[in-house]
Design an enzyme around this catalytic site. Structure first.
Site, PDB file in Angstrom:
ATOM      1  CB  CYS A   2      35.101  34.743  28.093  1.00 27.72           C
ATOM      2  SG  CYS A   2      35.863  35.904  26.978  1.00 27.72           S
ATOM      3  NE  ARG A  27      34.405  32.908  33.940  1.00 23.48           N
ATOM      4  CZ  ARG A  27      35.215  32.200  34.712  1.00 23.48           C
ATOM      5  NH1 ARG A  27      34.853  31.932  35.944  1.00 23.48           N
ATOM      6  NH2 ARG A  27      36.362  31.769  34.278  1.00 23.48           N
ATOM      7  CD1 TRP A  76      37.196  41.885  30.517  1.00 24.67           C
ATOM      8  CD2 TRP A  76      38.956  40.874  29.568  1.00 24.67           C
ATOM      9  NE1 TRP A  76      38.309  42.645  30.797  1.00 24.67           N
ATOM     10  CE2 TRP A  76      39.410  42.046  30.226  1.00 24.67           C
ATOM     11  CE3 TRP A  76      39.894  40.093  28.897  1.00 24.67           C
ATOM     12  CZ2 TRP A  76      40.742  42.438  30.241  1.00 24.67           C
ATOM     13  CZ3 TRP A  76      41.221  40.487  28.907  1.00 24.67           C
ATOM     14  CH2 TRP A  76      41.626  41.643  29.577  1.00 24.67           C
ATOM     15  CG  ASN A 102      37.632  32.038  29.070  1.00 27.20           C
ATOM     16  OD1 ASN A 102      38.147  33.134  28.881  1.00 27.20           O
ATOM     17  ND2 ASN A 102      37.709  31.401  30.223  1.00 27.20           N
ATOM     18  N   GLY A 103      39.703  32.492  26.400  1.00 27.21           N
ATOM     19  CA  GLY A 103      41.147  32.278  26.315  1.00 27.21           C
ATOM     20  C   GLY A 103      41.723  32.998  25.120  1.00 27.21           C
ATOM     21  CD  GLU A 481      43.131  44.917  48.276  1.00 28.71           C
ATOM     22  OE1 GLU A 481      44.024  44.765  47.424  1.00 28.71           O
ATOM     23  OE2 GLU A 481      41.960  44.562  48.083  1.00 28.71           O
ATOM     24  CE  LYS A 485      39.382  45.845  45.825  1.00 31.75           C
ATOM     25  NZ  LYS A 485      40.270  44.771  46.171  1.00 31.75           N
ATOM     26  CD  GLU A 488      39.420  46.269  41.702  1.00 30.66           C
ATOM     27  OE1 GLU A 488      39.615  45.786  42.818  1.00 30.66           O
ATOM     28  OE2 GLU A 488      39.397  45.578  40.671  1.00 30.66           O
ATOM     29  CG  HIS A 504      63.413  58.135  50.323  1.00 30.71           C
ATOM     30  ND1 HIS A 504      64.690  58.574  50.613  1.00 30.71           N
ATOM     31  CD2 HIS A 504      62.983  57.467  51.420  1.00 30.71           C
ATOM     32  CE1 HIS A 504      65.024  58.159  51.834  1.00 30.71           C
ATOM     33  NE2 HIS A 504      63.998  57.488  52.341  1.00 30.71           N
ATOM     34  CE  LYS A 601      35.846  37.766  41.964  1.00 31.85           C
ATOM     35  NZ  LYS A 601      36.317  38.775  42.917  1.00 31.85           N
TER      36      LYS A 601
HETATM   37  O1  M6R Z   1      41.426  34.981  41.357  1.00 30.99           O
HETATM   38  P1  M6R Z   1      42.714  35.621  41.822  1.00 30.99           P
HETATM   39  O2  M6R Z   1      42.753  35.824  43.288  1.00 30.99           O
HETATM   40  O3  M6R Z   1      43.919  34.898  41.308  1.00 30.99           O
HETATM   41  O4  M6R Z   1      42.710  37.059  41.134  1.00 30.99           O
HETATM   42  C1  M6R Z   1      43.814  37.901  41.255  1.00 30.99           C
HETATM   43  C2  M6R Z   1      43.482  39.316  40.832  1.00 30.99           C
HETATM   44  O5  M6R Z   1      43.073  39.339  39.489  1.00 30.99           O
HETATM   45  C3  M6R Z   1      42.367  39.932  41.689  1.00 30.99           C
HETATM   46  O6  M6R Z   1      42.701  39.905  43.034  1.00 30.99           O
HETATM   47  C4  M6R Z   1      42.107  41.391  41.252  1.00 30.99           C
HETATM   48  O7  M6R Z   1      43.211  42.176  41.516  1.00 30.99           O
HETATM   49  C5  M6R Z   1      40.861  41.948  41.962  1.00 30.99           C
HETATM   50  N1  M6R Z   1      39.906  42.384  40.986  1.00 30.99           N
HETATM   51  C6  M6R Z   1      41.120  43.123  42.804  1.00 30.99           C
HETATM   52  O8  M6R Z   1      39.974  43.560  43.439  1.00 30.99           O
END
Ligand code: M6R
Length: 606
Positions: A2, A27, A76, A102-103, A481, A485, A488, A504, A601
C-alpha cells in the site's frame, strides 16, 4: 504494501495526490482511491476503483474538483479481495471522515463486532473500515479534534499501521499516525505532504521529516505538529533528501527494471566510494566487533540471497561463524541470541516487517545490530546500532536488481572490515580484493554491453514449463536469485540448486530439453572442475545448458561470457545476465515487468 499520500496547500490537491499515487504504485496495485475535501461540512468527494491506478484515472477524466486537501491510496490487498468496495479510502457513516491505511489491524474482528453493536454500518471486508468508525466516534468525544481522536484510536489498535485521515469540517487538515509501518512528512512552501515514502513528493520538496513509532502528525498548509501518544509535542527531525525526482523516473527506458539493471555500475561505484580502503571506524562505533562470537544475517527474498553470499565472505575473511536466516522464520524459533551476537539485517526498503521484527527480537535479547540498508531514515536503520548504507538510489521496480548488487558490495565491505578489525585477514589479500572491487563497475558495464543476444536466447525457452539454476559456493545463492527473478517476473517454475546437491534428488527433474542455467565458478578454482562434472551429469540426461562463465565451456549449448574477477566477487557479474533473462522472459510471456502479479515492493506486513 500500500502506498499512501496526503496533500494540503495552496494548490489544487488532485494533481499532487495523483502524482504521488503514480510514484507509489509500485507498493501495491490492487486498487486505488482518492478522497478530497471540496465543501466544508459536506460529504467528501471520493473516487476509488479496483485494479491499477489507470482504472481510477480513466473514470476521473478531466474533472478537477476545487479542493486544497486530500488523501490517496494504492492498495496491496490483505483483508478482503481487490474490489471497488474494499478499495481505500473508507468513510464513516456520514461520509465526512475518510481514512486510508497501510498495514494490518489484528484486532479488527472484535472492533467491528463492537462497532456494529453501536450502530455503525460497514461496506467492506477490510480491517481498515473498523478504524474509520472508531475514529468517527472518538472525534465526537474529542469535540472535533481529529488529532486527539487519532491518538485515542491508535491506543486501541493492535498490529501495524500507517493511517491518514481527513474530515470535511476541517478543510486543509490531515492527520496521520504510524506504528511499524512507514510515514514521512514532506515540508513545502505553503503546502505540506504526508506519504509512505519521499518519492511521492520529491518533485515538490526535498525537505522531509521523520516520524517515530506511535507518533501522530497533524498538518495544514502552514503548520506541522508532531506529538507522541500522550499528546506531548515533539521536536521536528528534518532531513534533506539526497536524490532528485529524475532518479524515480524511467528516463527513456521501457521499464524501471531495465533502467535499474543499467544503473548497476553506478550503484556499485557509489556504494564503494570512499570505502574500498576500509570502512570508517566511526561507522561501527559502540559495537565491539572483536568481542562477537557469532554473526546472524536476517533478510528476505533477494536481500536474503545477498546475505548468503555475505556468509561465504565473512566466514572466510573474518573467520567467524555466520548463520543466514529467513527473517520471517527467525523469531518464531526463539533462537538463542546474546550480547556477543552481531545481527546484520539487510533490507533495501528498511521497512520489511519480517526483517524488522526479527531484528527487534534479537535486540531485545541483547544482540548488537549493524544493518545494511538502501533507504535513509527508514525504520530498520533507525533502530540499529550501526548502519552501512548502500547507495543504489531509489529502486522502483518490484524485482530487485541494483539494490541486490549494492547489497553484495556492502557485504564484501563488511566482511573485509570484520576481517581487519579481528586481525584474521592478511593485508595483502585484503588489498587484492580491494583492487578487484574497484574494477567491478567497469566489469558490470562490460557485461551490460554484451546482453543484447539474451533476448533471442530467452525467447527460445519462452514456452518451457520450468527452468533450473545451478551454482556452487557463491554461485549457489546466485542461482537462487536467478530463480527468484524468473519466478516473480515470468511466473514460471524455476529453482536454484547447489550443483553438488543435484544427485541427491533434484536431478530427477531433468528431462530432454529442460533448460538449465549453470553459474560456473571462476576458472582455475577448485570448484570449477566439480561444477563442470555436475553440468555433464545434467547434460547427459537431456538438459540444455546455458552457462555463465569467465572461460569457454565445451559442454555449454549457449555460453554467456563474463569477465574474470575474484571468486567471491563473481555474483556481481553473473547475476546481471540472470536479471536480463528474467526481464526478457517476462516480456516474451506478456507480463507486466514493473508490477508483477500479486507482489508489492515494500512488504510491510508479516
Ligand atoms: O526491502 P527489502 O530488501 O527488505 O525487501 C526484501 C524482499 O521483499 C525483496 O528483496 C523481494 O524479494 C524482491 N521483490 C525480489 O526481487
Amino acid at each position: 504494501m500500500c502506498g499512501i499520500v496526503g496533500y494540503t496547500g495552496k494548490g489544487l490537491a488532485l494533481s499532487p495526490v495523483l502524482e504521488g499515487l503514480r510514484r507509489l504504485e509500485y507498493r501495491g496495485y490492487d486498487s486505488a482511491g482518492i478522497a478530497l475535501v471540496v465543501t466544508k461540512g459536506a460529504p467528501l468527494w471520493i473516487e476509488k476503483r479496483a485494479g491499477k491506478l489507470g482504472n481510477l484515472e480513466e473514470i476521473l477524466g478531466d474533472a478537477i474538483p476545487e479542493s486544497h486537501s486530500g488523501i490517496g491510496h494504492t492498495r496491496w490487498a490483505t483483508h478482503g479481495g481487490p474490489t471497488d468496495d474494499n478499495a481505500h479510502p473508507h468513510l464513516d457513516n456520514e461520509g465526512k471522515l475518510a481514512l486510508i491505511h497501510n498495514g494490518i489491524i489484528e484486532n479488527y474482528v472484535e472492533l467491528r463486532a463492537e462497532l456494529e453493536k453501536r450502530g455503525h454500518t460497514f461496506k467492506s471486508e477490510t480491517d481498515t473500515e473498523s478504524v474509520v468508525h472508531l475514529l468517527s466516534d472518538a472525534r465526537k468525544t474529542h469535540k472535533g479534534d481529529l488529532a486527539a481522536a487519532m491518538r485515542e484510536v491508535c491506543g486501541q489498535l493492535r498490529g501495524s499501521f500507517t493511517l491518514l485521515a481527513i474530515h470535511s469540517d476541517e478543510p486543509g487538515r490531515i492527520v496521520g499516525s504510524r506504528r511499524n509501518s512507514p510515514l514521512v512528512v514532506g515540508v513545502g512552501e505553503g503546502e505540506n505532504f504526508l506519504a509512505s515514502d519521499v518519492s511521492a513528493f520529491i518533485s515538490h520538496t526535498k525537505r522531509a521529516l521523520e516520524l517515530g513509532q506511535d507518533e501522530v502528525v497533524d498538518i495544514t498548509a502552514s503548520s506541522i505538529v508532531v506529538t507522541d501518544a500522550s499528546g506531548k509535542v515533539l521536536p521536528h527531525r528534518e532531513y534533506e533528501i539526497s536524490w532528485d525526482a529524475s532518479a524515480a523516473e524511467r528516463g527513456g527506458y521501457a521499464h524501471f527494471m531495465l533502467k535499474e539493471i543499467y544503473e548497476q555500475p553506478k550503484a556499485i561505484a557509489d556504494t564503494l566510494i570512499g570505502r574500498t580502503a576500509g570502512l570508517d571506524p566511526e561507522i561501527t562505533a559502540g559495537i565491539d566487533l572483536k568481542g562477537i562470537n557469532k554473526v546472524v544475517i536476517i533478510a528476505c527474498g533477494t536481500a536474503y540471497h545477498a546475505g548468503l553470499v555475505g556468509k561465504y565472505a565473512i566466514e572466510k575473511w573474518a573467520d567467524i561463524s555466520v548463520d543466514v536466516e529467513l527473517a520471517s522464520e527467525y523469531r518464531y524459533r526463539e533462537p538463542s541470541v546474546d550480547a556477543q551476537t552481531l545481527i546484520i539485517p539487510i533490507s533495501q526498503s528498511g521497512e520489511t516487517m519480517d526483517t524488522l521484527m526479527a531484528m527487534r527480537y534479537a535486540r531485545s535479547h541483547g544482540a548488537r545490530v549493524f544493518s545494511v540498508c538502501n533507504t535513509n531514515g527508514s525504520t530498520i536503520p533507525r533502530e540499529s546500532d550501526a548502519v552501512l548504507y548502500t547507495h543504489a538510489g531509489p529502486e522502483i521496480a518490484v524485482a530487485s536488481t541494483k539494490a541486490f548488487t549494492a547489497q553484495l558490495i556492502a557485504m564484501y565491505l563488511l566482511a573485509l572490515h570484520l576481517g581487519r578489525v579481528r586481525g584474521t585477514l592478511d593485508s595483502k589479500i585484503a588489498h587484492e580484493i580491494e583492487l578487484e572491487l574497484a574494477e567491478l563497475p567497469a566489469k558490470v558495464e562490460q557485461v551490460l554491453e554484451t546482453v543484447e543476444p539474451l533476448r533471442e536466447l530467452t525467447r527460445k525457452f519462452k514456452d518451457s514449463s520450468s527452468m533450473l539454476f545451478l551454482g556452487r559456493h557463491v554461485g549457489f545463492p546466485t542461482a537462487l536469485e536467478g530463480a527468484l527473478k524468473l519466478k516473480e517476473l515470468a511466473y514460471m517454475h524455476a529453482e536454484g540448486f547447489a550443483g553438488g546437491e543435484l544427485k541427491h534428488g533434484p536431478i530427477a527433474l531433468i528431462d530432454t530439453g529442460t533448460p538449465v542455467i549453470a553459474i560456473m565458478p571462476a576458472v582455475g578454482t577448485l570448484l570449477a572442475e566439480k561444477m563442470a562434472s555436475n553440468v555433464q551429469e545434467v547434460k547427459a540426461r537431456g538438459a540444455i545448458i546455458i552457462a555463465i562463465s569467465d572461460a569457454p565451456l565445451a559442454s555449454a549449448d549457449h555460453l554467456i561470457r563474463i569477465p574474470s574477477t575474484h571468486e567471491f566477487l563473481q555474483p556481481i557479474l553473473s547475476v546481471v545476465p540472470l536479471q536480463v533473462i528474467a526481464y526478457e522472459m517476462a516480456i516474451a510471456r506478456g507480463n507486466d515487468v514493473d508490477q508483477p502479479r500479486n507482489l508489492a515492493k515494500s512488504v510491510t506486513v508479516e
